[in-house]
Write a protein that holds these residues in place. Structure first.
Motif, PDB file in Angstrom:
ATOM      1  N   THR A 356       0.849  -1.188   0.000  1.00 24.58           N
ATOM      2  CA  THR A 356       0.000   0.000   0.000  1.00 24.58           C
ATOM      3  C   THR A 356       0.887   1.241   0.000  1.00 24.58           C
ATOM      4  O   THR A 356       2.080   1.161   0.304  1.00 24.58           O
ATOM      5  N   GLN A 357       0.310   2.374  -0.331  1.00 28.67           N
ATOM      6  CA  GLN A 357       1.038   3.635  -0.343  1.00 28.67           C
ATOM      7  C   GLN A 357       0.377   4.624   0.594  1.00 28.67           C
ATOM      8  O   GLN A 357      -0.848   4.706   0.675  1.00 28.67           O
ATOM      9  N   VAL A 358       1.199   5.383   1.307  1.00 28.12           N
ATOM     10  CA  VAL A 358       0.722   6.473   2.153  1.00 28.12           C
ATOM     11  C   VAL A 358       1.512   7.719   1.774  1.00 28.12           C
ATOM     12  O   VAL A 358       2.742   7.702   1.770  1.00 28.12           O
ATOM     13  N   ARG A 359       0.810   8.795   1.431  1.00 26.76           N
ATOM     14  CA  ARG A 359       1.454  10.048   1.055  1.00 26.76           C
ATOM     15  C   ARG A 359       0.790  11.205   1.794  1.00 26.76           C
ATOM     16  O   ARG A 359      -0.276  11.058   2.397  1.00 26.76           O
ATOM     17  N   ILE A 360       1.421  12.358   1.710  1.00 26.78           N
ATOM     18  CA  ILE A 360       0.877  13.570   2.306  1.00 26.78           C
ATOM     19  C   ILE A 360       0.565  14.544   1.176  1.00 26.78           C
ATOM     20  O   ILE A 360       1.439  14.856   0.362  1.00 26.78           O
ATOM     21  N   MET A 361      -0.681  15.008   1.127  1.00 30.32           N
ATOM     22  CA  MET A 361      -1.134  15.855   0.032  1.00 30.32           C
ATOM     23  C   MET A 361      -1.493  17.243   0.535  1.00 30.32           C
ATOM     24  O   MET A 361      -2.140  17.398   1.572  1.00 30.32           O
ATOM     25  N   GLY A 362      -1.054  18.252  -0.203  1.00 28.15           N
ATOM     26  CA  GLY A 362      -1.376  19.631   0.141  1.00 28.15           C
ATOM     27  C   GLY A 362      -2.772  20.002  -0.311  1.00 28.15           C
ATOM     28  O   GLY A 362      -3.441  19.255  -1.026  1.00 28.15           O
ATOM     29  N   VAL A 377      -3.190  10.603   2.660  1.00 26.17           N
ATOM     30  CA  VAL A 377      -3.948   9.877   1.644  1.00 26.17           C
ATOM     31  C   VAL A 377      -3.346   8.479   1.500  1.00 26.17           C
ATOM     32  O   VAL A 377      -2.146   8.282   1.678  1.00 26.17           O
ATOM     33  N   ILE A 378      -4.204   7.497   1.196  1.00 24.59           N
ATOM     34  CA  ILE A 378      -3.799   6.091   1.156  1.00 24.59           C
ATOM     35  C   ILE A 378      -4.283   5.478  -0.148  1.00 24.59           C
ATOM     36  O   ILE A 378      -5.398   5.739  -0.602  1.00 24.59           O
ATOM     37  N   ARG A 379      -3.439   4.625  -0.744  1.00 22.99           N
ATOM     38  CA  ARG A 379      -3.834   3.930  -1.971  1.00 22.99           C
ATOM     39  C   ARG A 379      -3.355   2.486  -1.921  1.00 22.99           C
ATOM     40  O   ARG A 379      -2.274   2.205  -1.407  1.00 22.99           O
ATOM     41  N   GLY A 380      -4.163   1.576  -2.449  1.00 22.53           N
ATOM     42  CA  GLY A 380      -3.785   0.171  -2.491  1.00 22.53           C
ATOM     43  C   GLY A 380      -4.960  -0.742  -2.232  1.00 22.53           C
ATOM     44  O   GLY A 380      -6.124  -0.310  -2.168  1.00 22.53           O
ATOM     45  N   TYR A 381      -4.668  -2.038  -2.065  1.00 13.48           N
ATOM     46  CA  TYR A 381      -5.713  -3.050  -1.921  1.00 13.48           C
ATOM     47  C   TYR A 381      -6.604  -2.810  -0.719  1.00 13.48           C
ATOM     48  O   TYR A 381      -7.757  -3.254  -0.673  1.00 13.48           O
ATOM     49  N   HIS A 405      -8.861   9.851   0.674  1.00 15.83           N
ATOM     50  CA  HIS A 405      -8.620  11.065   1.449  1.00 15.83           C
ATOM     51  C   HIS A 405      -9.140  10.850   2.869  1.00 15.83           C
ATOM     52  O   HIS A 405     -10.339  10.686   3.077  1.00 15.83           O
ATOM     53  N   THR A 406      -8.225  10.848   3.834  1.00 13.29           N
ATOM     54  CA  THR A 406      -8.569  10.448   5.196  1.00 13.29           C
ATOM     55  C   THR A 406      -9.166  11.567   6.036  1.00 13.29           C
ATOM     56  O   THR A 406      -9.841  11.299   7.033  1.00 13.29           O
ATOM     57  N   GLY A 407      -8.883  12.838   5.680  1.00 16.17           N
ATOM     58  CA  GLY A 407      -9.315  13.932   6.535  1.00 16.17           C
ATOM     59  C   GLY A 407      -8.428  14.116   7.743  1.00 16.17           C
ATOM     60  O   GLY A 407      -8.741  14.892   8.648  1.00 16.17           O
ATOM     61  N   ASP A 408      -7.281  13.421   7.775  1.00 16.54           N
ATOM     62  CA  ASP A 408      -6.322  13.556   8.869  1.00 16.54           C
ATOM     63  C   ASP A 408      -5.106  14.342   8.398  1.00 16.54           C
ATOM     64  O   ASP A 408      -4.663  14.204   7.253  1.00 16.54           O
ATOM     65  N   ILE A 409      -4.557  15.143   9.280  1.00 19.22           N
ATOM     66  CA  ILE A 409      -3.340  15.897   8.993  1.00 19.22           C
ATOM     67  C   ILE A 409      -2.155  15.100   9.510  1.00 19.22           C
ATOM     68  O   ILE A 409      -2.150  14.643  10.658  1.00 19.22           O
ATOM     69  N   GLY A 410      -1.142  14.917   8.663  1.00 16.62           N
ATOM     70  CA  GLY A 410       0.012  14.136   9.064  1.00 16.62           C
ATOM     71  C   GLY A 410       1.285  14.622   8.418  1.00 16.62           C
ATOM     72  O   GLY A 410       1.286  15.478   7.529  1.00 16.62           O
ATOM     73  N   VAL A 411       2.394  14.040   8.876  1.00 16.20           N
ATOM     74  CA  VAL A 411       3.730  14.339   8.364  1.00 16.20           C
ATOM     75  C   VAL A 411       4.464  13.022   8.193  1.00 16.20           C
ATOM     76  O   VAL A 411       4.380  12.142   9.067  1.00 16.20           O
ATOM     77  N   LEU A 412       5.179  12.849   7.093  1.00 11.36           N
ATOM     78  CA  LEU A 412       6.033  11.677   6.881  1.00 11.36           C
ATOM     79  C   LEU A 412       7.486  12.076   7.109  1.00 11.36           C
ATOM     80  O   LEU A 412       7.933  13.123   6.631  1.00 11.36           O
ATOM     81  N   ASP A 413       8.229  11.221   7.829  1.00 14.82           N
ATOM     82  CA  ASP A 413       9.660  11.500   7.981  1.00 14.82           C
ATOM     83  C   ASP A 413      10.433  10.818   6.859  1.00 14.82           C
ATOM     84  O   ASP A 413       9.855  10.149   5.987  1.00 14.82           O
ATOM     85  N   ALA A 414      11.747  10.961   6.887  1.00 22.61           N
ATOM     86  CA  ALA A 414      12.578  10.442   5.805  1.00 22.61           C
ATOM     87  C   ALA A 414      12.530   8.922   5.707  1.00 22.61           C
ATOM     88  O   ALA A 414      12.839   8.349   4.658  1.00 22.61           O
ATOM     89  N   ASN A 415      12.141   8.250   6.786  1.00 20.59           N
ATOM     90  CA  ASN A 415      12.065   6.789   6.788  1.00 20.59           C
ATOM     91  C   ASN A 415      10.663   6.276   6.470  1.00 20.59           C
ATOM     92  O   ASN A 415      10.412   5.073   6.545  1.00 20.59           O
ATOM     93  N   GLY A 416       9.769   7.187   6.129  1.00 19.57           N
ATOM     94  CA  GLY A 416       8.411   6.770   5.782  1.00 19.57           C
ATOM     95  C   GLY A 416       7.486   6.586   6.958  1.00 19.57           C
ATOM     96  O   GLY A 416       6.370   6.085   6.801  1.00 19.57           O
ATOM     97  N   ASN A 417       7.932   6.987   8.169  1.00 19.33           N
ATOM     98  CA  ASN A 417       7.064   6.886   9.338  1.00 19.33           C
ATOM     99  C   ASN A 417       6.097   8.059   9.378  1.00 19.33           C
ATOM    100  O   ASN A 417       6.487   9.213   9.157  1.00 19.33           O
TER     101      ASN A 417
END
Length: 532
Positions: A356-362, A377-381, A405-417
Motif C-alpha cells: 500500500t502507499q501512504v502520502r501527504i497531500m497539500g 492519503v492512502i492507496r492500495g488493496y 482522502h482520510t481527513g487527517d493531517i500528518g507528516v512523513l519522515d525520511a524513513n516513511g514513518n
C-alpha cells in the motif's frame, strides 16, 4: 508469516476457518465465560450457523446485523453468516432504537441478532415497530422474550440443511464478495456503510499480524468491541489466523482487566491508549501480577512517550507497537514494528502496510515534501470498495487516481514513518497559528501529574480560538489548573498553550475507548458564559 502453500490467505473468511481447523486442530481457539471451543469445534459451529442462516432464508448478499457486546456467540454468528454468503453489519451497543432503525433501513438488513439483558435493559425492547416490520426476525443470544427467537433454537433449525448444500453455498462465496459493511461514526452527517471484501480483509489482517508479531499460542484479550474494525479483525479474526486464543472482554473496567491478565495468563492486549492509561491509573496496579504480558498494540489517538515507557516499566510489556488506520481502509493504514525504537513507536504511527502507499497531500492536490504537514492519503488493496449506495460520497473520498482522502493531517519522515498531527476538523487556529490538539496532548502528557488529557478549541474574541484542556490526574498526584498552564508555557510555544484547564475524574469515552470531544463541546455549550 504463514506458509505460502496455504491458499486461504487471500480468498475468503470461511476458507480461513477451515484452514485453522486443519492446522491447529484440537488446540484451544476461544475461551469465554466458562465456554471453550477448539479450532475444530469453532469450524463446526460456524458451518452449523451457516446452515441455520440458509434455513432462515438468508441468501447470498443479504445483510445481517449483530447488535451485541463481545462474546463467543457474536463471533460464531459472524463466521456463520459470511460462510452463507451474507454481509455482516455490526452495530454498536451504544446505539439506541432510533439509531438502529436508521441503520436497518439504510443497510437493508433482513435479520437481526441481539443481546438480551445488558446494561440493565432488554435490548430488543428498544426496537421500534416499523423496524421489526422490516426484519425477518430478531434472534436473541440469551434470554429471549415475547416473540424473539432463541439463538440456540435458531442454530438447531439449521440441522435440516445437508452438509452438501452448505458446502455448495459456501463454494459460491468469492474473494471479492463483500464480507462486512461497517458504518462510520457519522461525525460529518449520517453514518456511511463502508463495503469491504473477503480478500482485502484477510490480506490486511495477515500483513498487520506479521508487522506487530502475533504468535501461535498467544492469549489475546480483546477489549475493543467486535462491532469496530479493530476488535473484530485485529482481535478475533487474527487470533484464528495465527493459532492464538481469543478471549473476548465484555465491558471496559481497569481492575477487571488487570485481574484477567493475572488469572488468565493474557499475553496480548490490543486497544486504544485509554485502555492502557486506565490500567496504569488504577491505584491497586502494584498488587496484580502482569508478568505474562508480551505485546501491547495501540493507536487511534495520541500515544505519548511516557505511555510507551510506562507500559513497559509498570505493566511489563516486552513489546509495544502503535499504528494508524480508519474504517475506510479496513483499519489498516500504517503500523510500527515491534523492533522499532520507543521514539518511533511513541511519536509516529509507523510505516505504510505492505503493498500500500501512504502520502501527504497539500490543499492544492500536490504531494508535499517529507517533513511538511498535509492531508494523509492512502492507496492500495486496503481501500474500501466504496460507501454503500452512496456513489457521491465515494467519489468525494476516493479520488480519480485511487487515493483515499482520510481527513487527517500528518507528516512523513525520511524513513516513511507517519506522524498524525490531528483531524482536519479538530484543528483550531489561535491568532493565525494552526493548533493541533493531538500534538498539544502529547506534550501535556509529559507533565508528571497528568494521566489522561484531551484538548479542544473554543471561540475567543481576541484570538479567534484558544485551547481548553480536560485532565485526569495520576493516582496520588496533585496539580492545580494554574500549575499545569504554567508548565505548558514552559514546555511549548505560547500559541499552543491551553488558556483553560479543567481537572476531572472522568471523561466521556466512546465504545472504542476514545475521548468524545463533541460531548465535551456540547457540555461546554450548555454552561452559562462558556461559548463553543
Amino acid at each position: 508469516m504463514i506458509a505460502e502453500d496455504d491458499q486461504w490467505r487471500f480468498t475468503t473468511i470461511p476458507a480461513l476457518c477451515a484452514r485453522a481447523a486443519r492446522v491447529y486442530g484440537d488446540r484451544l481457539a476461544v475461551e469465554d465465560a466458562g465456554m471453550t471451543l477448539s479450532f475444530v469445534e469453532l469450524d463446526a459451529m460456524r458451518r452449523r450457523m451457516a446452515k441455520a442462516m440458509m434455513a432462515a432464508g438468508v441468501e447470498k448478499g443479504d445483510r445481517v446485523m449483530i447488535w451485541a457486546p463481545n462474546g463467543w456467540r457474536w463471533f460464531v454468528t459472524a463466521l456463520g453468516l459470511v460462510s452463507a454468503g451474507a454481509v455482516l453489519v455490526p452495530a454498536s451497543t451504544r446505539f439506541k432504537g432510533g439509531e438502529i432503525a436508521d441503520l436497518v433501513k439504510r443497510s437493508g438488513t433482513s435479520l437481526l441478532f441481539s443481546v438480551g439483558d445488558f446494561l440493565d435493559r432488554y435490548y430488543p425492547d428498544q426496537l421500534k415497530p416499523d423496524t421489526r416490520a422490516r426484519l425477518r426476525e430478531v434472534v436473541v443470544f440469551e434470554g429471549p422474550r415475547g416473540g424473539d427467537r432463541d439463538w440456540e433454537a435458531f442454530l438447531a433449525a439449521g440441522d435440516e440443511i445437508s452438509d452438501a448444500d452448505q458446502a455448495a453455498r459456501e463454494a459460491t462465496v468469492g474473494p471479492d464478495d463483500l464480507c462486512d459493511m461497517l458504518f462510520t461514526s457519522g461525525t460529518t452527517g449520517y453514518p456511511k456503510g463502508v463495503m469491504y471484501a473477503h480478500r482485502q480483509c484477510l490480506r490486511g489482517i495477515d500483513g498487520w499480524a506479521t508487522r506487530v508479531g502475533i504468535r501461535e499460542h498467544d492469549r489475546v484479550l480483546v477489549i475493543p468491541p467486535f462491532f469496530h474494525a479493530f476488535g473484530y479483525r485485529c482481535g478475533a479474526i487474527v487470533s484464528m489466523m495465527r493459532g492464538a486464543v481469543l478471549i473476548p472482554h465484555l465491558t471496559y473496567d481497569a481492575e477487571e482487566i488487570l485481574r484477567r491478565v493475572q488469572d488468565s495468563g493474557i499475553t496480548v492486549i490490543p486497544g486504544p491508549p485509554a485502555v492502557f492509561h486506565g490500567m496504569l491509573q488504577h491505584p491497586g496496579l502494584a498488587a496484580f501480577d502482569t508478568r505474562t504480558l508480551r505485546l501491547g498494540v495501540t493507536g487511534g489517538a495520541s500515544v505519548p512517550d511516557v505511555l510507551v515507557r510506562r507500559m513497559r516499566e509498570d505493566l511489563g510489556f516486552e513489546g509495544v507497537v502503535s499504528g494508524y488506520g480508519l474504517t475506510e481502509c479496513g483499519g489498516f493504514g500504517t503500523m510500527c514494528d515491534a523492533s522499532d525504537p520507543d521514539a518511533v513507536i511513541a511519536r509516529t504511527a509507523g510505516r505504510a502496510m505492505p503493498d500500500t502507499q501512504v502520502r501527504i497531500m497539500g490543499a492544492d492536490g500536490a504531494f508535499v515534501p517529507d517533513g511538511e504537514p498535509g492531508e494523509v492519503v492512502i492507496r492500495g488493496y486496503s481501500v474500501m470498495k466504496g460507501y454503500f449506495e452512496d456513489p457521491v460520497a465515494t467519489r468525494e473520498t476516493i479520488d480519480a487516481d485511487g487515493w483515499l482522502h482520510t481527513g487527517d493531517i500528518g507528516v512523513l519522515d525520511a524513513n516513511g514513518n507517519l506522524r498524525i498531527e490531528d483531524r482536519l476538523k479538530d484543528m483550531y487556529i489561535t491568532g493565525g497559528f494552526n493548533c493541533y490538539p493531538a500534538e498539544i496532548e502529547r506534550i501535556l502528557s509529559g507533565h508528571p501529574a497528568i494521566g489522561v488529557v484531551s484538548v479542544i478549541g473554543v471561540p475567543d474574541e481576541r484570538l479567534g480560538e484558544v485551547g481548553r484542556a480536560f485532565v485526569i490526574l495520576r493516582p496520588g498526584k496533585t496539580a492545580s489548573e494554574e500549575e499545569i498552564i504554567a508548565w505548558a508555557r514552559a514546555n511549548m510555544a505560547n500559541f499552543k498553550c491551553p488558556r483553560a484547564v479543567e481537572i476531572r475524574t472522568s471523561l466521556p469515552m466512546s465504545a472504542q475507548g476514545k475521548v468524545q470531544k463533541q460531548r465535551l463541546r456540547e457540555e461546554l455549550a450548555g454552561r452559562v458564559g462558556v461559548a463553543v
